[in-house]
Design a protein around this motif. Structure first.
Motif, mmCIF file in Angstrom:
data_model
loop_
_atom_site.group_PDB
_atom_site.id
_atom_site.type_symbol
_atom_site.label_atom_id
_atom_site.label_comp_id
_atom_site.label_asym_id
_atom_site.label_seq_id
_atom_site.Cartn_x
_atom_site.Cartn_y
_atom_site.Cartn_z
ATOM 1 N N MET A 1 39.605 46.776 45.837
ATOM 2 C CA MET A 1 40.075 45.586 45.171
ATOM 3 C C MET A 1 40.304 45.878 43.697
ATOM 4 O O MET A 1 39.512 46.529 43.054
ATOM 5 C CB MET A 1 39.012 44.490 45.305
ATOM 6 N N SER A 2 41.363 45.374 43.166
ATOM 7 C CA SER A 2 41.617 45.586 41.746
ATOM 8 C C SER A 2 41.153 44.370 40.958
ATOM 9 O O SER A 2 41.232 43.238 41.436
ATOM 10 C CB SER A 2 43.107 45.834 41.499
ATOM 11 N N THR A 3 40.678 44.631 39.772
ATOM 12 C CA THR A 3 40.256 43.536 38.912
ATOM 13 C C THR A 3 41.454 43.005 38.164
ATOM 14 O O THR A 3 42.517 43.618 38.127
ATOM 15 C CB THR A 3 39.191 44.011 37.903
ATOM 16 N N ILE A 4 41.291 41.868 37.560
ATOM 17 C CA ILE A 4 42.345 41.240 36.774
ATOM 18 C C ILE A 4 42.137 41.658 35.339
ATOM 19 O O ILE A 4 41.228 41.180 34.670
ATOM 20 C CB ILE A 4 42.270 39.710 36.895
ATOM 21 N N ASP A 5 42.943 42.580 34.868
ATOM 22 C CA ASP A 5 42.788 43.065 33.517
ATOM 23 C C ASP A 5 43.644 42.238 32.573
ATOM 24 O O ASP A 5 44.843 42.094 32.781
ATOM 25 C CB ASP A 5 43.185 44.537 33.420
ATOM 26 N N VAL A 6 43.015 41.698 31.567
ATOM 27 C CA VAL A 6 43.720 40.927 30.551
ATOM 28 C C VAL A 6 43.366 41.526 29.205
ATOM 29 O O VAL A 6 42.198 41.628 28.854
ATOM 30 C CB VAL A 6 43.313 39.436 30.590
ATOM 31 N N GLU A 7 44.358 41.951 28.499
ATOM 32 C CA GLU A 7 44.154 42.503 27.166
ATOM 33 C C GLU A 7 44.014 41.362 26.167
ATOM 34 O O GLU A 7 44.579 40.287 26.369
ATOM 35 C CB GLU A 7 45.350 43.377 26.777
ATOM 36 N N PRO A 8 43.270 41.560 25.066
ATOM 37 C CA PRO A 8 43.128 40.515 24.063
ATOM 38 C C PRO A 8 44.475 40.002 23.562
ATOM 39 O O PRO A 8 44.621 38.831 23.281
ATOM 40 C CB PRO A 8 42.331 41.181 22.943
ATOM 41 N N THR A 9 45.467 40.864 23.495
ATOM 42 C CA THR A 9 46.780 40.409 23.033
ATOM 43 C C THR A 9 47.424 39.470 24.028
ATOM 44 O O THR A 9 48.307 38.703 23.679
ATOM 45 C CB THR A 9 47.715 41.610 22.788
ATOM 46 N N ASP A 10 46.983 39.506 25.288
ATOM 47 C CA ASP A 10 47.519 38.612 26.311
ATOM 48 C C ASP A 10 46.962 37.204 26.176
ATOM 49 O O ASP A 10 47.414 36.298 26.854
ATOM 50 C CB ASP A 10 47.165 39.115 27.718
ATOM 51 N N ARG A 44 52.036 26.601 34.514
ATOM 52 C CA ARG A 44 52.124 28.019 34.891
ATOM 53 C C ARG A 44 50.901 28.786 34.392
ATOM 54 O O ARG A 44 50.303 29.588 35.120
ATOM 55 C CB ARG A 44 53.391 28.655 34.319
ATOM 56 N N ARG A 45 50.527 28.525 33.144
ATOM 57 C CA ARG A 45 49.378 29.234 32.564
ATOM 58 C C ARG A 45 48.093 28.863 33.299
ATOM 59 O O ARG A 45 47.273 29.725 33.601
ATOM 60 C CB ARG A 45 49.272 28.898 31.071
ATOM 61 N N LEU A 46 47.929 27.587 33.622
ATOM 62 C CA LEU A 46 46.723 27.149 34.325
ATOM 63 C C LEU A 46 46.670 27.717 35.741
ATOM 64 O O LEU A 46 45.586 28.074 36.226
ATOM 65 C CB LEU A 46 46.637 25.626 34.335
ATOM 66 N N LYS A 47 47.798 27.848 36.396
ATOM 67 C CA LYS A 47 47.815 28.462 37.731
ATOM 68 C C LYS A 47 47.439 29.939 37.649
ATOM 69 O O LYS A 47 46.748 30.463 38.524
ATOM 70 C CB LYS A 47 49.172 28.270 38.392
ATOM 71 N N ARG A 48 47.886 30.599 36.589
ATOM 72 C CA ARG A 48 47.508 32.002 36.389
ATOM 73 C C ARG A 48 45.994 32.107 36.169
ATOM 74 O O ARG A 48 45.326 32.989 36.723
ATOM 75 C CB ARG A 48 48.281 32.573 35.205
ATOM 76 N N ILE A 49 45.451 31.200 35.376
ATOM 77 C CA ILE A 49 44.002 31.183 35.135
ATOM 78 C C ILE A 49 43.258 30.899 36.435
ATOM 79 O O ILE A 49 42.226 31.526 36.729
ATOM 80 C CB ILE A 49 43.644 30.152 34.047
ATOM 81 N N GLU A 50 43.783 29.977 37.233
ATOM 82 C CA GLU A 50 43.174 29.668 38.524
ATOM 83 C C GLU A 50 43.104 30.920 39.393
ATOM 84 O O GLU A 50 42.081 31.196 40.041
ATOM 85 C CB GLU A 50 43.990 28.576 39.218
ATOM 86 N N GLY A 51 44.165 31.706 39.382
ATOM 87 C CA GLY A 51 44.166 32.964 40.130
ATOM 88 C C GLY A 51 43.130 33.934 39.594
ATOM 89 O O GLY A 51 42.472 34.642 40.368
ATOM 90 N N GLN A 52 42.977 33.961 38.274
ATOM 91 C CA GLN A 52 41.957 34.831 37.678
ATOM 92 C C GLN A 52 40.566 34.411 38.143
ATOM 93 O O GLN A 52 39.725 35.265 38.449
ATOM 94 C CB GLN A 52 42.022 34.767 36.157
ATOM 95 N N VAL A 53 40.312 33.111 38.197
ATOM 96 C CA VAL A 53 38.995 32.612 38.626
ATOM 97 C C VAL A 53 38.753 32.983 40.090
ATOM 98 O O VAL A 53 37.644 33.412 40.460
ATOM 99 C CB VAL A 53 38.875 31.089 38.391
ATOM 100 N N ARG A 54 39.779 32.858 40.933
ATOM 101 C CA ARG A 54 39.620 33.272 42.331
ATOM 102 C C ARG A 54 39.329 34.771 42.415
ATOM 103 O O ARG A 54 38.528 35.212 43.249
ATOM 104 C CB ARG A 54 40.866 32.904 43.139
ATOM 105 N N GLY A 55 39.959 35.555 41.543
ATOM 106 C CA GLY A 55 39.686 36.988 41.503
ATOM 107 C C GLY A 55 38.245 37.282 41.129
ATOM 108 O O GLY A 55 37.618 38.188 41.679
ATOM 109 N N ILE A 56 37.709 36.499 40.206
ATOM 110 C CA ILE A 56 36.302 36.660 39.818
ATOM 111 C C ILE A 56 35.393 36.345 41.005
ATOM 112 O O ILE A 56 34.418 37.065 41.267
ATOM 113 C CB ILE A 56 35.956 35.787 38.596
ATOM 114 N N ALA A 57 35.717 35.277 41.733
ATOM 115 C CA ALA A 57 34.911 34.927 42.908
ATOM 116 C C ALA A 57 34.938 36.065 43.932
ATOM 117 O O ALA A 57 33.894 36.402 44.517
ATOM 118 C CB ALA A 57 35.428 33.630 43.534
ATOM 119 N N ARG A 58 36.111 36.678 44.124
ATOM 120 C CA ARG A 58 36.190 37.824 45.044
ATOM 121 C C ARG A 58 35.327 38.974 44.547
ATOM 122 O O ARG A 58 34.675 39.659 45.340
ATOM 123 C CB ARG A 58 37.643 38.288 45.189
#
Length: 128
Positions: A1-10, A44-58
């Motif tokens: 499984m890959s993690t969701i990498d977010v750079e500070p600039t993102d 769009r941004r909130l849906k992306r965040i929602e996906g990140q949260v689901r990734g954390i749960a995984r």
């Protein structure tokens, strides 16, 4: 499984692809909120965040390394703060400016006080 990498600039509020705050015109019988013209960008941004949260749960389900999970939690927190900052800017640019344009000086002063207090209270909640 890959993690969701977010750079500070993102995590910059500019990444919301939101226009400058301003006063929106009335739509039908009610005035729009300050963020209405940028609603799709926020969603769009909130849906992306929602996906990140689901990734954390995984990651938790798969017993990933705790520091990697904390890194992703931090990224989501910062992304939510970016959304919050955008909404505060929209509130000031729309609601506070709108209150300042009220023609009745007494009503104007009351409305400005209310809208500025709302913004200050929201910022206070964000800082806790």
């Amino acid at each position: 499984m890959s993690t969701i990498d977010v750079e500070p600039t993102d995590l910059n509020p500019v990444d919301l692809n939101i226009g400058q705050p301003g006063i929106d015109v009335e739509d039908g019988a009610h005035a729009q909120h300050g963020y209405s013209s940028n609603k799709d960008a926020y969603l769009r941004r909130l849906k992306r965040i929602e996906g990140q949260v689901r990734g954390i749960a995984r990651m938790v389900e798969e017993d990933k390394y705790c520091i990697d999970i904390l890194t992703q939690v931090s990224a989501v927190t910062k992304a939510l703060h970016a959304v919050s900052l955008g909404l505060v800017e929209e509130h000031i640019g729309h609601c506070v400016v709108g209150a300042a344009s009220e023609s009745d000086p007494v009503v104007r002063a009351e409305q400005i006080d209310i809208k500025v207090k709302e913004a200050a209270d929201a910022i206070g909640r964000l800082l806790r």
